[in-house]
Design an enzyme around this catalytic site. Structure first.
Site, mmCIF file in Angstrom:
data_model
loop_
_atom_site.group_PDB
_atom_site.id
_atom_site.type_symbol
_atom_site.label_atom_id
_atom_site.label_comp_id
_atom_site.label_asym_id
_atom_site.label_seq_id
_atom_site.Cartn_x
_atom_site.Cartn_y
_atom_site.Cartn_z
ATOM 1 N N SER A 60 0.710 -1.236 0.109
ATOM 2 C CA SER A 60 -0.216 0.100 -0.093
ATOM 3 C C SER A 60 0.870 1.378 0.048
ATOM 4 C CB SER A 60 -0.962 0.058 1.302
ATOM 5 O OG SER A 60 -1.389 1.156 1.583
ATOM 6 N N TYR A 66 -1.773 -0.319 10.195
ATOM 7 C CA TYR A 66 -2.099 -0.604 9.117
ATOM 8 C C TYR A 66 -0.674 -0.435 8.153
ATOM 9 C CZ TYR A 66 -3.839 -0.971 4.402
ATOM 10 O OH TYR A 66 -4.115 -1.291 3.032
HETATM 11 N N1 NAP Z 1 -8.563 -0.506 -1.988
HETATM 12 C C1 NAP Z 1 -7.347 0.227 -1.324
HETATM 13 O O1 NAP Z 1 -7.506 1.534 -1.600
HETATM 14 C C2 NAP Z 1 -6.060 -0.520 -1.152
HETATM 15 C C3 NAP Z 1 -5.041 0.473 -0.852
HETATM 16 C C4 NAP Z 1 -3.896 -0.232 -0.660
HETATM 17 C C5 NAP Z 1 -3.708 -1.567 -0.589
HETATM 18 N N2 NAP Z 1 -4.780 -2.190 -0.630
HETATM 19 C C6 NAP Z 1 -4.693 -3.631 -0.054
HETATM 20 O O2 NAP Z 1 -5.231 -4.489 -1.075
HETATM 21 C C7 NAP Z 1 -5.793 -5.617 -0.547
HETATM 22 C C8 NAP Z 1 -7.068 -6.192 -0.959
HETATM 23 O O3 NAP Z 1 -7.990 -4.855 -0.321
HETATM 24 P P1 NAP Z 1 -9.381 -4.322 -1.039
HETATM 25 O O4 NAP Z 1 -9.341 -2.926 -1.019
HETATM 26 O O5 NAP Z 1 -9.888 -5.198 -2.112
HETATM 27 O O6 NAP Z 1 -10.101 -4.920 0.267
HETATM 28 P P2 NAP Z 1 -11.773 -5.617 0.303
HETATM 29 O O7 NAP Z 1 -12.735 -5.252 -0.523
HETATM 30 O O8 NAP Z 1 -12.178 -5.359 1.869
HETATM 31 O O9 NAP Z 1 -11.306 -7.161 0.076
HETATM 32 C C9 NAP Z 1 -10.405 -7.969 1.187
HETATM 33 C C10 NAP Z 1 -10.387 -9.302 0.440
HETATM 34 O O10 NAP Z 1 -9.490 -9.813 1.706
HETATM 35 C C11 NAP Z 1 -10.074 -11.166 2.056
HETATM 36 N N3 NAP Z 1 -9.851 -11.463 3.323
HETATM 37 C C12 NAP Z 1 -9.912 -10.452 4.641
HETATM 38 N N4 NAP Z 1 -9.482 -11.207 5.648
HETATM 39 C C13 NAP Z 1 -9.180 -12.467 5.387
HETATM 40 C C14 NAP Z 1 -9.211 -13.554 5.783
HETATM 41 N N5 NAP Z 1 -8.702 -13.708 7.346
HETATM 42 N N6 NAP Z 1 -8.924 -14.582 5.392
HETATM 43 C C15 NAP Z 1 -8.980 -14.804 4.064
HETATM 44 N N7 NAP Z 1 -9.515 -13.643 3.246
HETATM 45 C C16 NAP Z 1 -9.379 -12.610 3.827
HETATM 46 C C17 NAP Z 1 -11.503 -10.792 1.932
HETATM 47 O O11 NAP Z 1 -12.164 -12.201 2.035
HETATM 48 P P3 NAP Z 1 -13.259 -12.810 2.910
HETATM 49 O O12 NAP Z 1 -13.935 -11.514 3.403
HETATM 50 O O13 NAP Z 1 -14.282 -13.353 2.037
HETATM 51 O O14 NAP Z 1 -12.458 -13.702 3.502
HETATM 52 C C18 NAP Z 1 -11.578 -9.745 0.446
HETATM 53 O O15 NAP Z 1 -11.606 -10.961 -0.500
HETATM 54 C C19 NAP Z 1 -5.321 -5.632 0.939
HETATM 55 O O16 NAP Z 1 -4.340 -6.335 1.175
HETATM 56 C C20 NAP Z 1 -5.258 -3.972 1.405
HETATM 57 O O17 NAP Z 1 -4.701 -3.735 2.318
HETATM 58 C C21 NAP Z 1 -6.210 -1.919 -0.791
#
Ligand code: NAP
Length: 249
Positions: free
Chosen positions: A140, A154
């Site tokens: 991130s 985080y």
């Molecule tokens: N969106 C942004 O702006 C952003 C920016 C920087 C970094 N990121 C990173 O991108 C990645 C994806 O985030 P996102 O934004 O797509 O978030 P999201 O929409 O909340 O999706 C998170 C995903 O992670 C899975 N997850 C969470 N806890 C889990 C667990 N204990 N076991 C297995 N799966 C788990 C969830 O699946 P289930 O709930 O079905 O398990 C879901 O598929 C993360 O690492 C986040 O830190 C996102």
């Protein structure tokens, strides 16, 4: 023969959209997350659009160490070879440190760092045995400098996983296993749904993931995505004097 990508956290947000876009590029997919129904719906959507694509799903809570190894090994048995593994599952919880919410910060640390380490161990067992593979860590922009308030834990986890991946890259320099760190800016997803109206630099899921997929396909060592505004912003965030930094975040 199609190449295979394993994506964790594929039931929502970036992981779900990466699955769609990599399938469009011709990859077979190994998808996991806790919400199996969402994975099955995504599989039906992708295989409906691409009848020759193979998609396997498995339920996985990445904080369950044993399950991480079982699921990764299961996917390897399904496909024979896993060409790329994207460590993406993550949590956006957090609270100001010292305000009685250790539970929230601990959950973030366990999912985003300790569970990412378990996934890295399981991924590297596969890649060492194959002597090939592309390891992708979803970090991130918050990794470039320690962040205050509810973001402190985080940001630390995301810096931690980036360093872990850089260490592996140094270890495997000149060998056939490649390592990419993706420093993602704000991309619309379940994680930041509440912040959407207040984040002027938020990119749509499709557009943001397109930038991630482009960087991953080039096997870049690291990428700030989308490149604008986040590549120049990474320099500013890292070097801004504290009064300016505090105004930026
Ligand atoms: N969106 C942004 O702006 C952003 C920016 C920087 C970094 N990121 C990173 O991108 C990645 C994806 O985030 P996102 O934004 O797509 O978030 P999201 O929409 O909340 O999706 C998170 C995903 O992670 C899975 N997850 C969470 N806890 C889990 C667990 N204990 N076991 C297995 N799966 C788990 C969830 O699946 P289930 O709930 O079905 O398990 C879901 O598929 C993360 O690492 C986040 O830190 C996102």
């Amino acid at each position: 023969m199609a190449k295979t990508i394993l994506i964790t956290g594929a039931s929502a947000g970036l992981g779900e959209e990466m699955a769609r876009q990599f399938a469009d590029l011709g990859y077979d997919l190994a998808l996991c997350a806790r919400r199996r129904q969402k994975l099955e719906a995504l599989k039906a959507e992708i295989t409906g659009r691409h009848t020759d694509r193979r998609v396997e799903t498995r339920q996985l809570d990445v904080t369950d160490d044993d399950q991480v190894f079982e699921v990764f090994e299961g996917f390897q048995a399904d496909f024979g070879t896993i060409d790329r593994i994207i460590i993406n599952a993550g949590l956006g919880k957090g609270a100001r440190i010292g305000t009685g919410r250790y539970d929230a910060n601990r959950a973030t640390a366990m999912t985003n760092f300790v569970a990412a380490l378990a996934q890295s161990e399981a991924a590297m067992e596969i890649f060492r045995a194959q002597n090939a593979g592309h390891f992708v860590m979803i970090s991130s922009m918050s990794a470039v400098r320690g962040l205050p308030r509810s973001m402190a834990t985080y940001a630390a986890t995301k810096a931690g996983v980036a360093h872990l991946t850089e260490g592996l890259r140094a270890e495997f320099h000149g060998k056939p296993i490649k390592f990419s760190v993706i420093y993602s800016g704000y991309i619309a997803s379940e994680m930041n749904a509440k912040a959407e109206q207040n984040a002027p630099m938020m990119t749509s899921t499709r557009k943001g993931v397109r930038a991630i997929v482009a960087a991953v396909e080039k096997e870049k060592d690291h990428a700030f995505v989308p490149p604008l505004p986040w590549a120049p912003m990474s320099v500013l965030l890292r070097h801004a004097p504290m009064p300016l930094f505090k105004r930026l975040i």
